[in-house]
Scaffold this active site. Sequence first.
Site, mmCIF file in Angstrom:
data_model
loop_
_atom_site.group_PDB
_atom_site.id
_atom_site.type_symbol
_atom_site.label_atom_id
_atom_site.label_comp_id
_atom_site.label_asym_id
_atom_site.label_seq_id
_atom_site.Cartn_x
_atom_site.Cartn_y
_atom_site.Cartn_z
ATOM 1 N N LYS A 194 77.102 33.254 42.688
ATOM 2 C CA LYS A 194 78.487 33.192 43.184
ATOM 3 C C LYS A 194 79.335 34.362 42.676
ATOM 4 O O LYS A 194 80.298 34.773 43.342
ATOM 5 C CB LYS A 194 79.130 31.867 42.767
ATOM 6 C CG LYS A 194 78.441 30.630 43.364
ATOM 7 C CD LYS A 194 78.964 29.365 42.690
ATOM 8 C CE LYS A 194 78.334 28.103 43.250
ATOM 9 N NZ LYS A 194 78.762 26.887 42.500
ATOM 10 N N TYR A 200 73.789 29.966 51.908
ATOM 11 C CA TYR A 200 74.177 29.565 50.554
ATOM 12 C C TYR A 200 72.950 29.100 49.758
ATOM 13 O O TYR A 200 72.740 29.506 48.615
ATOM 14 C CB TYR A 200 75.247 28.461 50.641
ATOM 15 C CG TYR A 200 75.600 27.850 49.308
ATOM 16 C CD1 TYR A 200 76.396 28.535 48.390
ATOM 17 C CD2 TYR A 200 75.117 26.591 48.958
ATOM 18 C CE1 TYR A 200 76.701 27.977 47.162
ATOM 19 C CE2 TYR A 200 75.431 26.023 47.729
ATOM 20 C CZ TYR A 200 76.214 26.718 46.836
ATOM 21 O OH TYR A 200 76.511 26.168 45.613
HETATM 22 O O1 DON Z 1 74.989 24.128 45.202
HETATM 23 C C1 DON Z 1 74.417 23.728 44.213
HETATM 24 O O2 DON Z 1 74.597 22.602 43.770
HETATM 25 C C2 DON Z 1 73.441 24.657 43.508
HETATM 26 N N1 DON Z 1 72.786 25.508 44.469
HETATM 27 C C3 DON Z 1 74.135 25.532 42.524
HETATM 28 C C4 DON Z 1 74.930 24.749 41.500
HETATM 29 C C5 DON Z 1 75.040 25.440 40.197
HETATM 30 O O3 DON Z 1 74.256 26.265 39.816
HETATM 31 C C6 DON Z 1 76.161 24.969 39.349
HETATM 32 N N2 DON Z 1 76.195 25.664 38.097
HETATM 33 N N3 DON Z 1 76.088 25.355 36.984
#
Ligand code: DON
Length: 303
Positions: A66, A188
């Site tokens: 991100k 995403y």
């Molecule tokens: O969208 C999600 O839930 C995962 N692809 C990424 C979330 C994530 O890495 C949150 N960070 N700590």
Amino acid sequence: MDYQAVLDEVATRVAPEIGRGQVARYIPALASVELGRFGMAIADADGSVYGVGDWEVPFSVQSISKAFSLALVLAQDGETLWRRVGREPSGNPFNSLVQLEYENGIPRNPFINAGALVVTDRLQSLTGDASTTMLDFLRAESGNPELAFDAAVAASETEHGDRNAALAHFMASYGNLDNPVPTLLEHYFWQCSIEMSCRDLALAAGFLARHGVSSDGSRLLTRSEAKRINAVMLTCGTYDAAGDFAYRVGLPGKSGVGGGIVAVVPGRCALCVWSPGLDARGNSVAGVSALDHFTTLTGWSVF
Ligand code: DON
């Protein structure tokens, strides 16, 4: 600064913390990662890189991506993004839905999942292929042409992606997405699935330590844009633990549920630490501790 000596000392001090926490289970493909792994790398602003432990082992970047999508959008689009996403800490978990309705489909910041979906939506509109644009960018900045998506992780997240789908559809209902939800989610999930090592990520984040200058010496971001990304990383990069991260580490940082954290010492170096055991807020237990030891040992922080 003897970077190697600092890394070796950090690894010794953090040893009791390695293996604490839990791997991310809500993405089943991540649940099989070995809990006892630990690696850390420092990339000096001049591009030299040092590491300790599993620093060359690839892992799933997840939300660390991100920070790079935000950089790519700001580089192409400047300030217009901020009409669609805020820059305040949310104080809520990274995948929370609750604030979105109160705040009319405008996510609090670009690092919670809702905000990151808006950023990827904009990158998709600007480039026609958000995830490949990011992969190409990361290959160039890390100097590693072998970087790749992990199709199994992307598929696993697609299969278990109801929460992200809910966030995306909800924002679409407010008119805050330009692309169809399935297209956006695909890009995403692919961007989150990219596999990189601490070495790759520390090098790739170097432009944030060099005030916006890319690895090839060209300018990606203005100095002011680089400052702003670092500022949002400091205030929002570790979600509802951002206050504690600032207190303990005192650096801009961006975490991912793969167990990685990228941190930046502006003007000096970029760091990446990886250990898959997460705390309840989705941040690596040993990773935060290692960065805490790093800033304590070196005295390098933004404060
Ligand atoms: O969208 C999600 O839930 C995962 N692809 C990424 C979330 C994530 O890495 C949150 N960070 N700590």
